[in-house]
Design a protein around this motif. Structure first.
Motif, PDB file in Angstrom:
ATOM      1  N   GLU A  75       0.778  29.147  43.261  1.00 33.12           N
ATOM      2  CA  GLU A  75       1.477  30.028  44.196  1.00 33.12           C
ATOM      3  C   GLU A  75       2.968  29.741  44.219  1.00 33.12           C
ATOM      4  O   GLU A  75       3.787  30.660  44.301  1.00 33.12           O
ATOM      5  N   VAL A  76       3.345  28.468  44.140  1.00 34.55           N
ATOM      6  CA  VAL A  76       4.767  28.109  44.079  1.00 34.55           C
ATOM      7  C   VAL A  76       5.397  28.679  42.815  1.00 34.55           C
ATOM      8  O   VAL A  76       6.504  29.229  42.841  1.00 34.55           O
ATOM      9  N   SER A  77       4.680  28.559  41.676  1.00 32.55           N
ATOM     10  CA  SER A  77       5.189  29.095  40.418  1.00 32.55           C
ATOM     11  C   SER A  77       5.396  30.602  40.496  1.00 32.55           C
ATOM     12  O   SER A  77       6.419  31.134  40.054  1.00 32.55           O
ATOM     13  N   ASP A  78       4.421  31.303  41.084  1.00 31.98           N
ATOM     14  CA  ASP A  78       4.537  32.758  41.221  1.00 31.98           C
ATOM     15  C   ASP A  78       5.684  33.137  42.152  1.00 31.98           C
ATOM     16  O   ASP A  78       6.414  34.099  41.901  1.00 31.98           O
ATOM     17  N   MET A  79       5.851  32.366  43.229  1.00 28.95           N
ATOM     18  CA  MET A  79       6.925  32.663  44.166  1.00 28.95           C
ATOM     19  C   MET A  79       8.290  32.475  43.503  1.00 28.95           C
ATOM     20  O   MET A  79       9.201  33.300  43.651  1.00 28.95           O
ATOM     21  N   GLU A  80       8.427  31.397  42.723  1.00 27.40           N
ATOM     22  CA  GLU A  80       9.691  31.153  42.027  1.00 27.40           C
ATOM     23  C   GLU A  80       9.961  32.243  41.004  1.00 27.40           C
ATOM     24  O   GLU A  80      11.106  32.675  40.828  1.00 27.40           O
ATOM     25  N   THR A  81       8.903  32.680  40.308  1.00 29.05           N
ATOM     26  CA  THR A  81       9.051  33.766  39.339  1.00 29.05           C
ATOM     27  C   THR A  81       9.504  35.046  40.027  1.00 29.05           C
ATOM     28  O   THR A  81      10.420  35.742  39.560  1.00 29.05           O
ATOM     29  N   MET A  82       8.881  35.374  41.145  1.00 23.63           N
ATOM     30  CA  MET A  82       9.209  36.591  41.870  1.00 23.63           C
ATOM     31  C   MET A  82      10.635  36.549  42.410  1.00 23.63           C
ATOM     32  O   MET A  82      11.409  37.492  42.256  1.00 23.63           O
ATOM     33  N   MET A  83      11.021  35.415  43.000  1.00 24.59           N
ATOM     34  CA  MET A  83      12.355  35.309  43.575  1.00 24.59           C
ATOM     35  C   MET A  83      13.419  35.275  42.482  1.00 24.59           C
ATOM     36  O   MET A  83      14.470  35.909  42.597  1.00 24.59           O
ATOM     37  N   GLY A  84      13.119  34.557  41.399  1.00 27.47           N
ATOM     38  CA  GLY A  84      14.093  34.459  40.309  1.00 27.47           C
ATOM     39  C   GLY A  84      14.314  35.776  39.613  1.00 27.47           C
ATOM     40  O   GLY A  84      15.399  36.060  39.116  1.00 27.47           O
ATOM     41  N   GLY A  85      13.264  36.608  39.547  1.00 31.72           N
ATOM     42  CA  GLY A  85      13.381  37.896  38.871  1.00 31.72           C
ATOM     43  C   GLY A  85      13.619  39.037  39.815  1.00 31.72           C
ATOM     44  O   GLY A  85      13.585  40.196  39.414  1.00 31.72           O
TER      45      GLY A  85
END
Length: 329
Positions: A75-85
């Motif tokens: 979930e942290v990885s997905d959140m970082e991906t979403m925020m970064g993109g």
């Protein structure tokens, strides 16, 4: 204590089954890995791992923590991906392994579509015929041909069935004659294909009704590369059972002739495998969806019609034992 880092280190130790291997994969010292795990256990006030000289085993508390850690890290990885993109889609590095023939015949020519749809995913493809250690080598997803072994750390998704065909060249058949039944194969030469998993030649296989008959491959030439296996077959040195899709043109031109067509070889299941995780990172998820659809739309591969297979007529072959009972002398 950085609890996210501690989770990452703990999960890597469990998956690598080794403090040393986890340290190598994380590019930190073994001492640092040991200290981080000990501090995590002290913080939680429970032992997470049982350590021996040969392996690392989860305690009951460790099993529960591992399951939660997997979900949280994903979930942290997905959140970082979403925020970064800024919500523009999956991004990041993605490592995928698959057999060379699947990569060259199916995937490579379609990669431009994946890149166009997901331009922020940096995809590294490894074309190799061996069964990779996903956890130990840091591979996110692999496509494998063959029966999967059970694993508590990996999940498999069936993609297709790779149909094979029994062939020889017209020149070979002129010299050795046409086999009329499976028993005749003991008087013939075969080219051997060596399994990347067992490092031993794979037996010829034939579906006879509901039974799979295996016949030991007898010959003095062995290959662990399917392209070389087929190329040598074209020189007329023996009978072989390669993937059917590789031979369509050769069959059309008459370079190869199908033999014993009434008894087809057992097909090989093709599966995608990935580390067990309740919440897949989005980059892995979209790749799995893409390659599943790619196989579904391909004329080269198809899932077998199991209902039709179950209705096939059973035919006995005198003198030959079922698969797994063949005698080797």
């Amino acid at each position: 204590m950085d609890r996210i880092q501690a989770m990452e280190v703990f999960v890597r130790v469990v998956e690598a089954n080794s403090f040393s291997r986890a340290a190598d994969l994380l590019h930190i010292s073994r001492t640092s890995v040991t200290i981080i795990v000990k501090n995590l256990e002290a913080h939680l006030r429970v032992p997470l791992l049982q350590r021996t000289t040969r392996m690392v085993k989860l305690t009951p508390e460790g099993e529960e923590y591992y399951e939660h850690a997997l979900r949280i890290l994903a979930e942290v990885s997905d959140m970082e991906t979403m925020m970064g993109g800024a919500g523009n889609g999956p991004r990041g590095k993605l490592r995928v392994s698959m057999p060379a023939i699947i990569g060259k015949w199916l995937v490579t020519r379609q990669l431009h579509k994946f890149h166009t749809t997901y331009p922020d995913i940096a995809l590294t493809l490894s074309y190799c015929d061996r069964w990779v250690d996903l956890i130990g080598e840091g591979v996110d997803c692999a496509v494998l041909a063959g029966e999967l072994e059970s694993s508590s750390f990996l999940v498999g998704r069936r993609l297709a069935d790779m149909q094979r065909i029994t062939v020889a060249t017209p020149d070979y058949l002129r010299r050795y004659g046409q086999p009329e039944n499976i028993e005749d194969l003991k008087n013939h030469q075969t080219l051997q294909y060596v399994s990347s998993r067992t490092a031993r030649p794979i037996d010829l296989s034939f579906l006879v009704g509901a039974q799979c008959i295996e016949v030991p491959a007898v010959g003095k030439l062995s290959f662990d590369d399917v392209d070389a296996y087929v190329e040598c077959g074209l020189t007329g040195l023996g009978i072989l059972q390669p993937p059917r899709f590789m031979l369509e043109e050769h069959l059309h031109l008459g370079s190869f002739v199908e033999i014993l067509p009434q008894w087809k070889p057992k097909s090989l299941p093709v599966s995608a495998v990935y580390p067990q995780n309740r919440h897949l990172p989005s980059k892995v998820k979209v790749f799995l969806e893409w390659i599943t659809k790619l196989f579904e739309q391909s004329d080269l591969f198809a899932l077998e019609d199991r209902s039709r297979k179950m209705l096939s007529m059973t035919t006995a072959v005198p003198g030959l034992p079922p698969a797994g009972e063949s005698k080797r002398g």
